[in-house]
Write an enzyme that holds these catalytic residues in place. Structure first.
Site, PDB file in Angstrom:
ATOM      1  N   ARG A  51       0.925  -1.336  -0.006  1.00  0.00           N
ATOM      2  CA  ARG A  51      -0.168  -0.077  -0.172  1.00  0.00           C
ATOM      3  C   ARG A  51       0.956   1.186   0.061  1.00  0.00           C
ATOM      4  O   ARG A  51       0.378   2.337  -0.377  1.00  0.00           O
ATOM      5  CB  ARG A  51      -1.002   0.094   1.393  1.00  0.00           C
ATOM      6  CG  ARG A  51      -1.912  -1.038   1.135  1.00  0.00           C
ATOM      7  CD  ARG A  51      -2.527  -1.142   2.521  1.00  0.00           C
ATOM      8  NE  ARG A  51      -1.625  -1.569   3.558  1.00  0.00           N
ATOM      9  CZ  ARG A  51      -1.703  -1.531   4.946  1.00  0.00           C
ATOM     10  NH1 ARG A  51      -2.864  -1.414   5.439  1.00  0.00           N
ATOM     11  NH2 ARG A  51      -0.724  -1.695   5.633  1.00  0.00           N
ATOM     12  N   LYS A 148       3.314 -18.416   6.900  1.00  0.00           N
ATOM     13  CA  LYS A 148       2.640 -19.002   8.167  1.00  0.00           C
ATOM     14  C   LYS A 148       2.535 -17.501   8.894  1.00  0.00           C
ATOM     15  O   LYS A 148       3.351 -16.464   8.440  1.00  0.00           O
ATOM     16  CB  LYS A 148       3.819 -19.636   9.030  1.00  0.00           C
ATOM     17  CG  LYS A 148       4.914 -18.848   9.440  1.00  0.00           C
ATOM     18  CD  LYS A 148       5.631 -19.539  10.794  1.00  0.00           C
ATOM     19  CE  LYS A 148       6.502 -18.701  11.649  1.00  0.00           C
ATOM     20  NZ  LYS A 148       7.325 -18.887  12.401  1.00  0.00           N
ATOM     21  N   HIS A 178       9.727 -22.744   5.756  1.00  0.00           N
ATOM     22  CA  HIS A 178      11.120 -22.683   5.224  1.00  0.00           C
ATOM     23  C   HIS A 178      11.887 -23.646   5.748  1.00  0.00           C
ATOM     24  O   HIS A 178      12.976 -23.831   5.414  1.00  0.00           O
ATOM     25  CB  HIS A 178      11.631 -21.045   5.552  1.00  0.00           C
ATOM     26  CG  HIS A 178      12.114 -20.771   6.732  1.00  0.00           C
ATOM     27  ND1 HIS A 178      11.036 -20.279   7.781  1.00  0.00           N
ATOM     28  CD2 HIS A 178      13.257 -20.841   7.524  1.00  0.00           C
ATOM     29  CE1 HIS A 178      11.683 -19.967   8.942  1.00  0.00           C
ATOM     30  NE2 HIS A 178      13.004 -20.365   8.901  1.00  0.00           N
ATOM     31  N   LYS A 182      15.780 -26.044   4.217  1.00  0.00           N
ATOM     32  CA  LYS A 182      16.892 -26.181   4.693  1.00  0.00           C
ATOM     33  C   LYS A 182      17.509 -27.472   4.150  1.00  0.00           C
ATOM     34  O   LYS A 182      16.843 -28.606   4.025  1.00  0.00           O
ATOM     35  CB  LYS A 182      17.059 -26.212   6.115  1.00  0.00           C
ATOM     36  CG  LYS A 182      16.580 -24.977   6.768  1.00  0.00           C
ATOM     37  CD  LYS A 182      16.559 -24.788   8.255  1.00  0.00           C
ATOM     38  CE  LYS A 182      16.178 -23.454   8.764  1.00  0.00           C
ATOM     39  NZ  LYS A 182      17.337 -22.512   8.731  1.00  0.00           N
ATOM     40  N   GLU A 216      17.010 -19.611  19.949  1.00  0.00           N
ATOM     41  CA  GLU A 216      17.217 -18.271  19.516  1.00  0.00           C
ATOM     42  C   GLU A 216      17.790 -17.427  20.631  1.00  0.00           C
ATOM     43  O   GLU A 216      17.308 -17.568  21.785  1.00  0.00           O
ATOM     44  CB  GLU A 216      16.010 -17.494  18.901  1.00  0.00           C
ATOM     45  CG  GLU A 216      15.319 -18.380  18.013  1.00  0.00           C
ATOM     46  CD  GLU A 216      13.943 -17.385  17.324  1.00  0.00           C
ATOM     47  OE1 GLU A 216      14.045 -16.733  16.347  1.00  0.00           O
ATOM     48  OE2 GLU A 216      13.188 -17.434  18.327  1.00  0.00           O
ATOM     49  N   ASP A 235       4.090 -20.325  17.230  1.00  0.00           N
ATOM     50  CA  ASP A 235       5.141 -19.766  16.429  1.00  0.00           C
ATOM     51  C   ASP A 235       6.107 -20.773  15.806  1.00  0.00           C
ATOM     52  O   ASP A 235       6.520 -20.494  14.562  1.00  0.00           O
ATOM     53  CB  ASP A 235       5.783 -18.620  17.099  1.00  0.00           C
ATOM     54  CG  ASP A 235       6.461 -17.878  16.045  1.00  0.00           C
ATOM     55  OD1 ASP A 235       6.096 -17.606  15.153  1.00  0.00           O
ATOM     56  OD2 ASP A 235       7.878 -17.547  16.295  1.00  0.00           O
ATOM     57  N   HIS A 240       7.490 -25.548  12.298  1.00  0.00           N
ATOM     58  CA  HIS A 240       8.693 -25.775  11.753  1.00  0.00           C
ATOM     59  C   HIS A 240       9.243 -27.248  12.511  1.00  0.00           C
ATOM     60  O   HIS A 240       9.725 -28.143  12.003  1.00  0.00           O
ATOM     61  CB  HIS A 240       9.847 -24.824  12.101  1.00  0.00           C
ATOM     62  CG  HIS A 240       9.541 -23.379  11.559  1.00  0.00           C
ATOM     63  ND1 HIS A 240       9.042 -23.084  10.387  1.00  0.00           N
ATOM     64  CD2 HIS A 240       9.652 -22.217  12.265  1.00  0.00           C
ATOM     65  CE1 HIS A 240       8.955 -22.001   9.943  1.00  0.00           C
ATOM     66  NE2 HIS A 240       9.217 -21.281  11.298  1.00  0.00           N
TER      67      HIS A 240
HETATM   68  P1  NDP Z   1       5.478  -6.868   7.822  1.00  0.00           P
HETATM   69  O1  NDP Z   1       4.313  -6.124   8.641  1.00  0.00           O
HETATM   70  O2  NDP Z   1       7.124  -6.254   7.920  1.00  0.00           O
HETATM   71  O3  NDP Z   1       5.038  -6.494   6.184  1.00  0.00           O
HETATM   72  C1  NDP Z   1       3.821  -6.699   5.763  1.00  0.00           C
HETATM   73  C2  NDP Z   1       3.602  -6.199   4.298  1.00  0.00           C
HETATM   74  O4  NDP Z   1       2.512  -6.282   3.849  1.00  0.00           O
HETATM   75  C3  NDP Z   1       4.239  -4.673   4.242  1.00  0.00           C
HETATM   76  O5  NDP Z   1       4.905  -4.737   2.972  1.00  0.00           O
HETATM   77  C4  NDP Z   1       3.045  -3.998   3.810  1.00  0.00           C
HETATM   78  O6  NDP Z   1       3.156  -2.995   3.497  1.00  0.00           O
HETATM   79  C5  NDP Z   1       1.971  -5.124   3.362  1.00  0.00           C
HETATM   80  N1  NDP Z   1       0.634  -5.087   3.362  1.00  0.00           N
HETATM   81  C6  NDP Z   1      -0.035  -4.826   4.224  1.00  0.00           C
HETATM   82  N2  NDP Z   1      -1.345  -4.851   3.997  1.00  0.00           N
HETATM   83  C7  NDP Z   1      -1.300  -5.121   2.823  1.00  0.00           C
HETATM   84  C8  NDP Z   1      -2.638  -5.391   1.770  1.00  0.00           C
HETATM   85  N3  NDP Z   1      -3.640  -5.133   2.035  1.00  0.00           N
HETATM   86  N4  NDP Z   1      -2.149  -5.178   0.498  1.00  0.00           N
HETATM   87  C9  NDP Z   1      -0.779  -5.375   0.043  1.00  0.00           C
HETATM   88  N5  NDP Z   1       0.127  -5.223   0.945  1.00  0.00           N
HETATM   89  C10 NDP Z   1      -0.328  -5.006   2.290  1.00  0.00           C
HETATM   90  O7  NDP Z   1       5.415  -8.398   7.968  1.00  0.00           O
HETATM   91  P2  NDP Z   1       6.452  -9.166   7.760  1.00  0.00           P
HETATM   92  O8  NDP Z   1       7.194  -9.111   6.249  1.00  0.00           O
HETATM   93  O9  NDP Z   1       7.037  -9.658   8.770  1.00  0.00           O
HETATM   94  O10 NDP Z   1       5.547 -10.617   7.468  1.00  0.00           O
HETATM   95  C11 NDP Z   1       4.794 -11.039   6.386  1.00  0.00           C
HETATM   96  C12 NDP Z   1       4.316 -12.168   6.384  1.00  0.00           C
HETATM   97  O11 NDP Z   1       5.042 -13.273   6.473  1.00  0.00           O
HETATM   98  C13 NDP Z   1       3.308 -12.412   7.785  1.00  0.00           C
HETATM   99  O12 NDP Z   1       2.121 -13.027   7.521  1.00  0.00           O
HETATM  100  C14 NDP Z   1       4.236 -12.902   8.563  1.00  0.00           C
HETATM  101  O13 NDP Z   1       3.562 -13.964   9.685  1.00  0.00           O
HETATM  102  C15 NDP Z   1       4.996 -13.989   7.760  1.00  0.00           C
HETATM  103  N6  NDP Z   1       6.209 -14.577   8.137  1.00  0.00           N
HETATM  104  C16 NDP Z   1       7.130 -13.427   8.462  1.00  0.00           C
HETATM  105  C17 NDP Z   1       8.626 -13.937   8.808  1.00  0.00           C
HETATM  106  C18 NDP Z   1       9.561 -12.809   9.272  1.00  0.00           C
HETATM  107  O14 NDP Z   1      10.768 -13.211   9.363  1.00  0.00           O
HETATM  108  N7  NDP Z   1       9.211 -11.508   8.884  1.00  0.00           N
HETATM  109  C19 NDP Z   1       9.021 -14.996   8.915  1.00  0.00           C
HETATM  110  C20 NDP Z   1       7.817 -16.158   8.639  1.00  0.00           C
HETATM  111  C21 NDP Z   1       6.583 -15.700   8.251  1.00  0.00           C
HETATM  112  P3  NDP Z   1       2.147  -1.683   3.196  1.00  0.00           P
HETATM  113  O15 NDP Z   1       1.827  -1.491   4.794  1.00  0.00           O
HETATM  114  O16 NDP Z   1       2.890  -0.705   2.569  1.00  0.00           O
HETATM  115  O17 NDP Z   1       0.938  -2.198   2.599  1.00  0.00           O
END
Ligand code: NDP
Length: 489
Positions: A51, A148, A178, A182, A216, A235, A240
């Site tokens: 967004r 996840k 993920h 591995k 961790e 989590d 995992h």
């Molecule tokens: P973040 O909060 O860092 O990022 C979320 C992303 O989604 C941002 O790019 C946000 O950008 C975007 N977003 C939010 N709402 C919308 C929408 N309606 N349409 C399109 N884009 C949208 O989260 P993470 O990157 O940490 O995690 C993302 C997913 O991956 C989650 O489900 C998390 O559980 C999973 N995950 C994350 C891990 C990690 O290490 N971070 C590990 C394993 C799983 P914007 O606000 O600009 O829209």
């Protein structure tokens, strides 16, 4: 250099959540790695979606910064530029359905290349995005990746699977865990099913018990809004650790394909003895870190972390004694544990083989479990086989030795990172290392009664000091089976 260098099919990859932590820390570096291997077709494209307002140039700059930060040693401007040239950034504004229609107009026809949607977004928006994709006709002849967590219990997981399943068939859905990407986990299959040596010993007759540990040193790291209320069991264990457990315990699949391998994994999950009611306090320990010392620096306790409810009962540590009720494993304890702010960062599986039946040296029985196979997933991928050997000298005296195999050293190649490997499989349409619907729902079915037992308990989680191996009660949990955690031996 890495091993596989076969060219990938041409693709249009749409990355939702492109500005997020996962995208920048894991997915963009994985795409860089594919570029470095020169595997992507010249026409392959990446549409980055979120967004936030970015121009494509602005987003490319952010990607380059992320690459320099997360791949300081492997960063190469020429490779990065090739990757950046593939990326277009598109904003989804309030009218996401309209955004999806214009995306549809930009994508190549589905028969011209692989059409892939990666949902790296908060779980709450996953289904909305599927609705919009389907409304724009983009669900056909495409594949979708789900991160996840999928649900927070079996019912919510089913609801999400039902919602996504309205538009995507099961063979279009790539649920990422993920850990399955591995190298060590895949090597576990190679070790078990490619060598007669281990498979004949891989059962209750030869194996005393198994430990799976994922520890961790970090705390919640700014992820408190997600983590608090979720906890270590949901989590880490639900996904995992249970996936690793299934890979260790599964029967030999008839052949190495997604159907056979996943059939065998789900049988293991179905065979896990349920832990319910009063059994929860007997078979599990939940803990929460207090302040302590990590790498010589003082750190605060979980309840003092920013964004955590000061009265939170969320566990940052979980240990479980579980059993698998089938012919191969009946009576063999599997000890699972995971925690934050622990003494060391590691992820490993330790298989403890039974001692010899008769000790002719008179010393073997003094050394607890001399035959151990240690499969290390973190910080490096390696395998140690602990054995006894004769010490040099006139008399026969035995001492422990370790046969060590580091995969990178043995094969003199960089092994693919988990996300890199899974992206390759996604593009190649290989589902074997992704989680099938029945697996994930079965995993929740086993987790739910433990969560329920903890929720009904008025006792808070047991405290442990940051920088230690977890609550004392976890040592007592394994001691009841006559065992010790591997670092205590
Ligand atoms: P973040 O909060 O860092 O990022 C979320 C992303 O989604 C941002 O790019 C946000 O950008 C975007 N977003 C939010 N709402 C919308 C929408 N309606 N349409 C399109 N884009 C949208 O989260 P993470 O990157 O940490 O995690 C993302 C997913 O991956 C989650 O489900 C998390 O559980 C999973 N995950 C994350 C891990 C990690 O290490 N971070 C590990 C394993 C799983 P914007 O606000 O600009 O829209």
């Amino acid at each position: 250099m890495t091993g596989a260098t076969e060219a990938l099919p041409d693709f249009d990859l749409v990355l939702f959540g492109a500005t997020g932590d996962l995208a920048m820390r894991k997915l963009v570096p994985a795409l860089f790695a594919l570029e470095a291997r020169d595997m992507s077709q010249p026409g392959a494209r990446i549409f980055a979606i979120a967004r936030s307002e970015y121009s494509t140039e602005g987003y490319r700059d952010a990607v380059e910064t992320a690459l320099r930060r997360h791949l300081p040693e492997r960063f190469d401007p020429a490779i990065a530029n090739r990757l950046l040239a593939r990326i277009e950034y598109r904003t989804v504004a309030s009218d996401s359905a309209a955004a999806m229609r214009s995306l549809a107009a930009e994508l190549r026809p589905a028969d011209a290349c692989e059409r892939l949607f990666y949902l790296a977004v908060p779980p709450g928006v996953m289904v909305d995005i599927c609705d919009d994709l389907a409304a724009a006709g983009l669900n056909r002849n495409s594949r979708i990746v789900l991160e996840k967590p999928i649900g927070h219990d079996q019912a919510s997981c089913r609801a999400t699977n039902d919602a996504v399943g309205r538009y995507f068939d099961e063979d279009q859905i790539f649920r990422i865990d993920h850990y399955l990407g591995k190298e060590s986990v895949q090597n576990l299959l190679a070790l078990r099913f490619g060598n007669a040596l281990f498979e004949t010993l891989w059962n209750r007759q030869s194996i005393s018990h198994v430990q799976i540990s994922v520890s961790e040193t970090v705390g919640v790291e700014g992820r408190a809004p997600y983590y608090d209320g979720v906890g270590a069991l949901r989590d880490m264990v639900q996904n995992h650790i249970l996936q690793v457990l299934a890979a260790i315990a599964m029967e030999p699949p008839m052949q190495l394909d997604e159907g056979c391998v996943r059939d065998e994994k789900v049988k293991v999950l179905r065979s896990l003895v349920p832990i319910t009611g009063g059994g929860v306090s007997q078979a599990t320990v939940r803990g929460q870190y207090r302040g302590g010392i990590i790498n010589g620096e003082p750190v605060c306790g979980y309840l003092e972390e920013q964004g955590v409810d000061p009265a939170s009962h969320s566990e940052t540590y979980a240990a479980i004694h579980c059993e698998i009720a089938n012919w191969r494993w009946a009576g063999v304890p599997f000890y699972l544990r995971t925690g934050k702010r622990m003494a060391r960062r590691l992820a490993e599986i330790v298989i403890f083989f039974r001692p010899v039946a008769h000790d002719i040296f008179g010393t073997v029985s003094e050394l607890p479990f001399p035959n151990r196979l240690v499969i290390r997933l973190n910080p490096d991928d390696s395998l140690d086989l602990n054995m006894l050997a004769k010490m040099p000298g006139e008399r026969i005296r035995l001492a422990p030795i370790t046969l060590n195999l580091s995969f990178e050293q043995a094969f003199r190649q960089r092994t693919a990172d988990a996300y890199e490997r899974l992206l390759m499989d996604l593009i190649n349409n290989r589902l074997m290392l992704f989680v099938r619907r029945d697996e994930i729902e079965q995993a929740w079915a086993w987790i739910d009664p433990i969560e329920q037992g903890w929720a009904e308990s008025t006792a808070p989680p047991r405290g442990y000091n940051a920088g230690t191996w977890g609550p004392q009660a976890a040592s007592a949990l394994v001691a009841r089976g006559g065992h010790s955690w591997s670092e205590e031996l």
